[in-house]
Design a protein around this motif. Structure first.
Motif, PDB file in Angstrom:
ATOM      1  N   GLY A 175       0.788  -1.228   0.000  1.00  0.00           N
ATOM      2  CA  GLY A 175       0.000   0.000   0.000  1.00  0.00           C
ATOM      3  C   GLY A 175       0.815   1.270   0.000  1.00  0.00           C
ATOM      4  N   ARG A 176       2.097   1.164   0.292  1.00  0.00           N
ATOM      5  CA  ARG A 176       2.930   2.373   0.305  1.00  0.00           C
ATOM      6  C   ARG A 176       3.274   2.796  -1.122  1.00  0.00           C
ATOM      7  NH1 ARG A 176       8.957   3.224   2.972  1.00  0.00           N
ATOM      8  NH2 ARG A 176       9.548   4.919   1.604  1.00  0.00           N
ATOM      9  N   VAL A 177       3.237   4.088  -1.379  1.00  0.00           N
ATOM     10  CA  VAL A 177       3.591   4.619  -2.691  1.00  0.00           C
ATOM     11  C   VAL A 177       5.090   4.915  -2.717  1.00  0.00           C
ATOM     12  CG1 VAL A 177       3.193   6.466  -4.360  1.00  0.00           C
ATOM     13  CG2 VAL A 177       1.290   5.613  -2.966  1.00  0.00           C
ATOM     14  N   TRP A 178       5.759   4.389  -3.735  1.00  0.00           N
ATOM     15  CA  TRP A 178       7.204   4.557  -3.875  1.00  0.00           C
ATOM     16  C   TRP A 178       7.505   5.417  -5.095  1.00  0.00           C
ATOM     17  CZ3 TRP A 178      10.640   2.508  -0.370  1.00  0.00           C
ATOM     18  CH2 TRP A 178      10.147   1.508   0.492  1.00  0.00           C
ATOM     19  N   GLU A 179       8.333   6.426  -4.924  1.00  0.00           N
ATOM     20  CA  GLU A 179       8.859   7.150  -6.067  1.00  0.00           C
ATOM     21  C   GLU A 179       9.955   6.311  -6.725  1.00  0.00           C
ATOM     22  OE1 GLU A 179      10.279  10.902  -4.746  1.00  0.00           O
ATOM     23  OE2 GLU A 179       8.287  11.657  -4.199  1.00  0.00           O
ATOM     24  N   ARG A 180      10.219   6.558  -8.001  1.00  0.00           N
ATOM     25  CA  ARG A 180      11.258   5.804  -8.704  1.00  0.00           C
ATOM     26  C   ARG A 180      12.613   5.947  -8.007  1.00  0.00           C
ATOM     27  NH1 ARG A 180       7.761   7.713 -12.547  1.00  0.00           N
ATOM     28  NH2 ARG A 180       7.009   6.177 -14.083  1.00  0.00           N
ATOM     29  N   ALA A 181      12.938   7.172  -7.592  1.00  0.00           N
ATOM     30  CA  ALA A 181      14.234   7.400  -6.944  1.00  0.00           C
ATOM     31  C   ALA A 181      14.348   6.598  -5.647  1.00  0.00           C
ATOM     32  CB  ALA A 181      14.425   8.887  -6.674  1.00  0.00           C
ATOM     33  N   GLN A 182      13.244   6.458  -4.927  1.00  0.00           N
ATOM     34  CA  GLN A 182      13.274   5.686  -3.685  1.00  0.00           C
ATOM     35  C   GLN A 182      13.513   4.209  -3.968  1.00  0.00           C
ATOM     36  OE1 GLN A 182       9.405   6.905  -2.269  1.00  0.00           O
ATOM     37  NE2 GLN A 182      10.285   8.347  -0.810  1.00  0.00           N
ATOM     38  N   ILE A 184      15.063   2.933  -6.564  1.00  0.00           N
ATOM     39  CA  ILE A 184      16.447   2.804  -7.015  1.00  0.00           C
ATOM     40  C   ILE A 184      17.398   2.815  -5.827  1.00  0.00           C
ATOM     41  CG2 ILE A 184      18.296   4.046  -8.213  1.00  0.00           C
ATOM     42  CD1 ILE A 184      16.181   4.819 -10.324  1.00  0.00           C
ATOM     43  N   GLU A 185      17.151   3.709  -4.869  1.00  0.00           N
ATOM     44  CA  GLU A 185      18.006   3.799  -3.686  1.00  0.00           C
ATOM     45  C   GLU A 185      17.957   2.501  -2.885  1.00  0.00           C
ATOM     46  OE1 GLU A 185      20.568   5.090  -0.794  1.00  0.00           O
ATOM     47  OE2 GLU A 185      20.114   6.061  -2.711  1.00  0.00           O
ATOM     48  N   LYS A 186      16.768   1.936  -2.733  1.00  0.00           N
ATOM     49  CA  LYS A 186      16.634   0.701  -1.972  1.00  0.00           C
ATOM     50  C   LYS A 186      17.283  -0.481  -2.680  1.00  0.00           C
ATOM     51  CE  LYS A 186      14.329   2.251   1.548  1.00  0.00           C
ATOM     52  NZ  LYS A 186      14.948   2.264   2.894  1.00  0.00           N
ATOM     53  N   LEU A 187      17.230  -0.487  -4.012  1.00  0.00           N
ATOM     54  CA  LEU A 187      17.780  -1.614  -4.758  1.00  0.00           C
ATOM     55  C   LEU A 187      19.286  -1.530  -4.938  1.00  0.00           C
ATOM     56  CD1 LEU A 187      14.799  -2.305  -5.330  1.00  0.00           C
ATOM     57  CD2 LEU A 187      15.461  -2.784  -7.688  1.00  0.00           C
ATOM     58  N   TRP A 188      19.803  -0.343  -5.274  1.00  0.00           N
ATOM     59  CA  TRP A 188      21.207  -0.233  -5.660  1.00  0.00           C
ATOM     60  C   TRP A 188      22.006   0.766  -4.839  1.00  0.00           C
ATOM     61  CZ3 TRP A 188      17.556   0.077  -9.929  1.00  0.00           C
ATOM     62  CH2 TRP A 188      17.376  -1.159 -10.567  1.00  0.00           C
ATOM     63  N   GLY A 189      21.346   1.623  -4.045  1.00  0.00           N
ATOM     64  CA  GLY A 189      22.062   2.582  -3.222  1.00  0.00           C
ATOM     65  C   GLY A 189      22.926   3.518  -4.053  1.00  0.00           C
ATOM     66  N   GLU A 195      19.503   6.643 -15.578  1.00  0.00           N
ATOM     67  CA  GLU A 195      18.215   7.316 -15.576  1.00  0.00           C
ATOM     68  C   GLU A 195      17.240   6.604 -14.634  1.00  0.00           C
ATOM     69  OE1 GLU A 195      17.445  10.101 -17.140  1.00  0.00           O
ATOM     70  OE2 GLU A 195      19.425  10.291 -18.044  1.00  0.00           O
ATOM     71  N   GLU A 196      16.409   7.408 -13.958  1.00  0.00           N
ATOM     72  CA  GLU A 196      15.427   6.836 -13.042  1.00  0.00           C
ATOM     73  C   GLU A 196      14.456   5.901 -13.753  1.00  0.00           C
ATOM     74  OE1 GLU A 196      13.360   9.784 -10.847  1.00  0.00           O
ATOM     75  OE2 GLU A 196      15.093  10.353  -9.636  1.00  0.00           O
ATOM     76  N   ARG A 197      14.210   6.154 -15.038  1.00  0.00           N
ATOM     77  CA  ARG A 197      13.226   5.366 -15.777  1.00  0.00           C
ATOM     78  C   ARG A 197      13.649   3.905 -15.940  1.00  0.00           C
ATOM     79  NH1 ARG A 197       8.004   7.255 -16.336  1.00  0.00           N
ATOM     80  NH2 ARG A 197       8.088   9.540 -16.348  1.00  0.00           N
ATOM     81  N   VAL A 198      14.905   3.582 -15.601  1.00  0.00           N
ATOM     82  CA  VAL A 198      15.327   2.192 -15.690  1.00  0.00           C
ATOM     83  C   VAL A 198      14.489   1.313 -14.766  1.00  0.00           C
ATOM     84  CG1 VAL A 198      17.100   2.272 -13.884  1.00  0.00           C
ATOM     85  CG2 VAL A 198      17.354   0.688 -15.803  1.00  0.00           C
ATOM     86  N   ILE A 199      13.964   1.915 -13.690  1.00  0.00           N
ATOM     87  CA  ILE A 199      13.139   1.127 -12.769  1.00  0.00           C
ATOM     88  C   ILE A 199      11.868   0.666 -13.462  1.00  0.00           C
ATOM     89  CG2 ILE A 199      11.702   2.964 -11.744  1.00  0.00           C
ATOM     90  CD1 ILE A 199      13.512   0.163  -9.829  1.00  0.00           C
ATOM     91  N   ASP A 200      11.380   1.418 -14.454  1.00  0.00           N
ATOM     92  CA  ASP A 200      10.180   1.015 -15.187  1.00  0.00           C
ATOM     93  C   ASP A 200      10.413  -0.311 -15.910  1.00  0.00           C
ATOM     94  OD1 ASP A 200       9.165   3.410 -14.325  1.00  0.00           O
ATOM     95  OD2 ASP A 200       9.416   4.445 -16.227  1.00  0.00           O
ATOM     96  N   THR A 201      11.612  -0.505 -16.421  1.00  0.00           N
ATOM     97  CA  THR A 201      11.946  -1.756 -17.111  1.00  0.00           C
ATOM     98  C   THR A 201      11.891  -2.935 -16.154  1.00  0.00           C
ATOM     99  OG1 THR A 201      13.371  -0.564 -18.653  1.00  0.00           O
ATOM    100  CG2 THR A 201      13.696  -2.941 -18.477  1.00  0.00           C
ATOM    101  N   THR A 222       0.540   1.467 -10.954  1.00  0.00           N
ATOM    102  CA  THR A 222       1.193   2.734 -11.256  1.00  0.00           C
ATOM    103  C   THR A 222       0.434   3.868 -10.590  1.00  0.00           C
ATOM    104  OG1 THR A 222       1.969   1.924 -13.397  1.00  0.00           O
ATOM    105  CG2 THR A 222       1.911   4.306 -13.087  1.00  0.00           C
ATOM    106  N   VAL A 223       1.148   4.720  -9.868  1.00  0.00           N
ATOM    107  CA  VAL A 223       0.564   5.933  -9.282  1.00  0.00           C
ATOM    108  C   VAL A 223       1.047   7.082 -10.158  1.00  0.00           C
ATOM    109  CG1 VAL A 223       0.361   7.387  -7.237  1.00  0.00           C
ATOM    110  CG2 VAL A 223       0.629   4.894  -6.991  1.00  0.00           C
ATOM    111  N   ILE A 224       0.150   7.615 -10.962  1.00  0.00           N
ATOM    112  CA  ILE A 224       0.519   8.581 -11.990  1.00  0.00           C
ATOM    113  C   ILE A 224       1.181   9.811 -11.364  1.00  0.00           C
ATOM    114  CG2 ILE A 224      -0.366  10.105 -13.810  1.00  0.00           C
ATOM    115  CD1 ILE A 224      -2.578   8.048 -14.270  1.00  0.00           C
ATOM    116  N   GLY A 225       2.319  10.177 -11.926  1.00  0.00           N
ATOM    117  CA  GLY A 225       3.046  11.344 -11.452  1.00  0.00           C
ATOM    118  C   GLY A 225       3.909  11.097 -10.235  1.00  0.00           C
ATOM    119  N   VAL A 226       3.864   9.882  -9.692  1.00  0.00           N
ATOM    120  CA  VAL A 226       4.636   9.579  -8.481  1.00  0.00           C
ATOM    121  C   VAL A 226       5.541   8.370  -8.696  1.00  0.00           C
ATOM    122  CG1 VAL A 226       4.557   9.087  -6.012  1.00  0.00           C
ATOM    123  CG2 VAL A 226       2.797  10.535  -7.048  1.00  0.00           C
ATOM    124  N   GLY A 227       4.930   7.189  -8.880  1.00  0.00           N
ATOM    125  CA  GLY A 227       5.725   5.975  -9.007  1.00  0.00           C
ATOM    126  C   GLY A 227       4.857   4.743  -8.968  1.00  0.00           C
TER     127      GLY A 227
END
Length: 233
Positions: A175-182, A184-189, A195-201, A222-227
Protein backbone atom coordinates in the motif's frame (compact mmCIF):
# COMPACT_ATOMS: atom_id res chain seq x y z
CA UNK A 1 11.69 1.44 21.50
CA UNK A 2 13.06 4.84 20.55
CA UNK A 3 11.08 7.71 19.04
CA UNK A 4 12.38 10.88 17.41
CA UNK A 5 10.07 13.91 17.73
CA UNK A 6 10.57 16.67 15.15
CA UNK A 7 8.40 19.67 16.00
CA UNK A 8 9.34 23.36 15.87
CA UNK A 9 6.67 24.43 18.38
CA UNK A 10 8.46 23.62 21.62
CA UNK A 11 5.32 23.47 23.74
CA UNK A 12 3.76 20.89 21.43
CA UNK A 13 7.03 18.95 21.25
CA UNK A 14 7.13 18.80 25.05
CA UNK A 15 3.51 17.58 25.24
CA UNK A 16 4.29 14.81 22.77
CA UNK A 17 7.46 13.84 24.62
CA UNK A 18 5.70 13.70 28.00
CA UNK A 19 2.84 11.59 26.62
CA UNK A 20 5.15 9.08 24.98
CA UNK A 21 7.66 8.86 27.83
CA UNK A 22 4.76 8.22 30.21
CA UNK A 23 4.05 5.13 28.11
CA UNK A 24 7.64 3.92 28.47
CA UNK A 25 9.11 5.08 25.15
CA UNK A 26 12.57 6.61 24.89
CA UNK A 27 12.26 9.99 23.15
CA UNK A 28 14.64 12.41 21.45
CA UNK A 29 13.39 15.88 20.49
CA UNK A 30 14.61 18.35 17.88
CA UNK A 31 13.09 21.46 16.33
CA UNK A 32 14.36 21.68 12.74
CA UNK A 33 15.07 19.48 9.74
CA UNK A 34 18.86 19.50 9.78
CA UNK A 35 18.95 18.44 13.43
CA UNK A 36 16.38 15.75 12.64
CA UNK A 37 18.55 14.21 9.92
CA UNK A 38 21.61 14.30 12.17
CA UNK A 39 19.78 12.64 15.07
CA UNK A 40 18.27 10.07 12.72
CA UNK A 41 21.74 9.09 11.51
CA UNK A 42 23.06 8.85 15.06
CA UNK A 43 20.14 7.12 16.78
CA UNK A 44 18.30 5.07 14.11
CA UNK A 45 14.92 5.46 15.89
CA UNK A 46 12.07 3.00 15.50
CA UNK A 47 9.54 5.76 14.79
CA UNK A 48 9.58 9.46 13.91
CA UNK A 49 6.83 11.92 14.82
CA UNK A 50 7.40 14.53 12.12
CA UNK A 51 5.78 17.94 11.78
CA UNK A 52 4.99 18.80 8.17
CA UNK A 53 5.51 22.56 8.44
CA UNK A 54 9.03 23.20 9.70
CA UNK A 55 11.27 26.22 9.14
CA UNK A 56 13.87 25.78 6.40
CA UNK A 57 13.63 22.12 5.46
CA UNK A 58 9.99 20.97 5.73
CA UNK A 59 8.70 17.57 6.77
CA UNK A 60 8.21 16.37 3.20
CA UNK A 61 11.89 16.91 2.39
CA UNK A 62 12.98 15.24 5.64
CA UNK A 63 10.74 12.26 4.95
CA UNK A 64 12.05 11.93 1.40
CA UNK A 65 15.69 12.06 2.50
CA UNK A 66 15.15 9.49 5.24
CA UNK A 67 13.43 7.08 2.86
CA UNK A 68 16.32 7.37 0.41
CA UNK A 69 18.92 6.36 2.99
CA UNK A 70 20.18 2.80 3.18
CA UNK A 71 19.58 1.75 6.80
CA UNK A 72 19.25 -1.50 8.71
CA UNK A 73 15.65 -0.74 9.61
CA UNK A 74 13.31 1.83 8.12
CA UNK A 75 11.61 3.89 10.81
CA UNK A 76 7.88 4.35 10.81
CA UNK A 77 6.96 7.98 10.17
CA UNK A 78 3.88 9.61 11.70
CA UNK A 79 3.42 13.00 10.07
CA UNK A 80 1.73 15.87 11.90
CA UNK A 81 0.21 18.96 10.32
CA UNK A 82 -2.23 21.71 11.16
CA UNK A 83 -3.66 21.53 7.65
CA UNK A 84 -6.21 18.94 6.60
CA UNK A 85 -6.46 19.23 2.84
CA UNK A 86 -6.46 15.93 0.99
CA UNK A 87 -3.55 17.00 -1.22
CA UNK A 88 -1.32 17.34 1.86
CA UNK A 89 -2.18 13.80 2.93
CA UNK A 90 -1.50 12.43 -0.54
CA UNK A 91 1.84 14.22 -0.83
CA UNK A 92 2.86 13.21 2.68
CA UNK A 93 2.05 9.55 2.14
CA UNK A 94 3.64 9.52 -1.31
CA UNK A 95 6.96 10.63 0.16
CA UNK A 96 6.96 7.68 2.54
CA UNK A 97 4.96 8.63 5.65
CA UNK A 98 3.14 5.68 7.25
CA UNK A 99 0.41 7.66 8.99
CA UNK A 100 -0.92 11.21 8.98
CA UNK A 101 -2.45 13.09 11.92
CA UNK A 102 -3.94 16.57 11.90
CA UNK A 103 -3.39 19.13 14.68
CA UNK A 104 -4.85 19.92 17.13
CA UNK A 105 -4.61 16.30 18.26
CA UNK A 106 -5.67 14.18 21.19
CA UNK A 107 -2.57 12.98 23.13
CA UNK A 108 -4.36 9.70 23.83
CA UNK A 109 -5.04 9.09 20.13
CA UNK A 110 -1.50 10.09 19.22
CA UNK A 111 -0.14 7.47 21.62
CA UNK A 112 -2.59 4.91 20.18
CA UNK A 113 -1.38 5.64 16.64
CA UNK A 114 2.25 5.32 17.72
CA UNK A 115 1.53 2.01 19.42
CA UNK A 116 -0.31 0.72 16.33
CA UNK A 117 2.67 1.52 14.10
CA UNK A 118 5.16 -0.05 16.51
CA UNK A 119 3.07 -3.20 16.75
CA UNK A 120 3.77 -3.59 13.04
CA UNK A 121 7.49 -3.44 13.86
CA UNK A 122 7.11 -6.26 16.40
CA UNK A 123 5.14 -8.40 13.94
CA UNK A 124 7.78 -7.82 11.27
CA UNK A 125 10.65 -8.73 13.60
CA UNK A 126 8.86 -11.92 14.68
CA UNK A 127 8.22 -12.91 11.06
CA UNK A 128 11.25 -11.29 9.47
CA UNK A 129 12.33 -14.38 7.51
CA UNK A 130 8.98 -14.96 5.77
CA UNK A 131 6.82 -12.25 4.20
CA UNK A 132 3.28 -13.12 3.19
CA UNK A 133 0.33 -11.52 1.47
CA UNK A 134 -2.88 -13.12 0.22
CA UNK A 135 -1.21 -14.34 -2.99
CA UNK A 136 2.55 -14.32 -2.39
CA UNK A 137 5.12 -15.57 0.10
CA UNK A 138 8.81 -14.70 0.25
CA UNK A 139 11.37 -16.70 2.21
CA UNK A 140 14.23 -14.27 2.65
CA UNK A 141 16.95 -16.70 3.67
CA UNK A 142 16.10 -19.13 0.86
CA UNK A 143 15.75 -16.24 -1.62
CA UNK A 144 12.51 -17.75 -2.95
CA UNK A 145 9.14 -16.32 -3.93
CA UNK A 146 6.00 -18.42 -4.34
CA UNK A 147 2.54 -17.58 -5.63
CA UNK A 148 -0.64 -19.17 -4.29
CA UNK A 149 -2.78 -20.75 -7.00
CA UNK A 150 -6.28 -22.20 -6.88
CA UNK A 151 -6.83 -24.74 -4.15
CA UNK A 152 -3.77 -25.48 -2.01
CA UNK A 153 -1.20 -25.44 -4.79
CA UNK A 154 1.65 -22.94 -5.11
CA UNK A 155 4.01 -21.93 -7.86
CA UNK A 156 7.66 -21.04 -7.31
CA UNK A 157 8.59 -17.90 -9.27
CA UNK A 158 11.87 -17.52 -11.12
CA UNK A 159 12.99 -13.97 -10.27
CA UNK A 160 16.24 -12.15 -10.88
CA UNK A 161 18.08 -10.58 -7.93
CA UNK A 162 16.62 -7.14 -8.66
CA UNK A 163 13.12 -8.57 -9.10
CA UNK A 164 13.44 -10.43 -5.80
CA UNK A 165 14.52 -7.25 -4.02
CA UNK A 166 11.58 -5.37 -5.51
CA UNK A 167 9.12 -8.05 -4.38
CA UNK A 168 10.59 -8.14 -0.87
CA UNK A 169 10.34 -4.36 -0.63
CA UNK A 170 6.75 -4.34 -1.89
CA UNK A 171 5.66 -7.11 0.47
CA UNK A 172 7.25 -5.39 3.46
CA UNK A 173 5.28 -2.21 2.73
CA UNK A 174 1.98 -3.07 1.01
CA UNK A 175 0.00 0.00 0.00
CA UNK A 176 2.93 2.37 0.30
CA UNK A 177 3.59 4.62 -2.69
CA UNK A 178 7.20 4.56 -3.87
CA UNK A 179 8.86 7.15 -6.07
CA UNK A 180 11.26 5.80 -8.70
CA UNK A 181 14.23 7.40 -6.94
CA UNK A 182 13.27 5.69 -3.69
CA UNK A 183 13.08 2.28 -5.35
CA UNK A 184 16.45 2.80 -7.02
CA UNK A 185 18.01 3.80 -3.69
CA UNK A 186 16.63 0.70 -1.97
CA UNK A 187 17.78 -1.61 -4.76
CA UNK A 188 21.21 -0.23 -5.66
CA UNK A 189 22.06 2.58 -3.22
CA UNK A 190 25.02 4.74 -4.23
CA UNK A 191 26.15 2.18 -6.81
CA UNK A 192 23.49 3.28 -9.30
CA UNK A 193 24.34 5.54 -12.20
CA UNK A 194 21.77 6.22 -14.91
CA UNK A 195 18.22 7.32 -15.58
CA UNK A 196 15.43 6.84 -13.04
CA UNK A 197 13.23 5.37 -15.78
CA UNK A 198 15.33 2.19 -15.69
CA UNK A 199 13.14 1.13 -12.77
CA UNK A 200 10.18 1.02 -15.19
CA UNK A 201 11.95 -1.76 -17.11
CA UNK A 202 12.43 -3.83 -13.96
CA UNK A 203 8.79 -3.27 -12.96
CA UNK A 204 7.63 -4.36 -16.42
CA UNK A 205 9.69 -7.57 -16.21
CA UNK A 206 8.41 -8.32 -12.72
CA UNK A 207 4.81 -7.75 -13.81
CA UNK A 208 5.24 -10.34 -16.58
CA UNK A 209 6.12 -12.91 -13.91
CA UNK A 210 3.52 -12.12 -11.24
CA UNK A 211 0.52 -10.48 -12.94
CA UNK A 212 -2.32 -12.49 -14.54
CA UNK A 213 -2.48 -9.75 -17.18
CA UNK A 214 0.70 -7.60 -17.22
CA UNK A 215 -0.95 -4.92 -19.37
CA UNK A 216 -3.67 -4.52 -16.72
CA UNK A 217 -1.77 -5.08 -13.44
CA UNK A 218 -3.61 -5.69 -10.20
CA UNK A 219 -0.64 -6.16 -7.85
CA UNK A 220 1.98 -3.56 -8.89
CA UNK A 221 -0.03 -0.45 -9.61
CA UNK A 222 1.19 2.73 -11.26
CA UNK A 223 0.56 5.93 -9.28
CA UNK A 224 0.52 8.58 -11.99
CA UNK A 225 3.05 11.34 -11.45
CA UNK A 226 4.64 9.58 -8.48
CA UNK A 227 5.73 5.98 -9.01
CA UNK A 228 4.40 2.57 -7.92
CA UNK A 229 2.65 0.75 -5.10
CA UNK A 230 1.89 -2.90 -4.35
CA UNK A 231 -1.57 -4.12 -3.39
CA UNK A 232 -2.80 -7.67 -2.75
CA UNK A 233 -6.34 -7.27 -1.47
Amino acid sequence: MEILIVEDEREIAEIIRECLEAEGFVCQVCYDGHSALQLFAERQPDLIVLDLRLPGMDGLEICTQIRQKSVVKDPYILMLTSRGEEIDRIIGLSTGADDYYIKPFSPRELVARVRALLRRRLRESNQSQVLRTKTFAIELEQHSVSRHLDGDSTELLDLSTSEFKLMALFLKHPGRVWERAQLIEKLWGDDFFGEERVIDTHIARLRKKIEPCPSNPIFIQTVIGVGYKFEDS
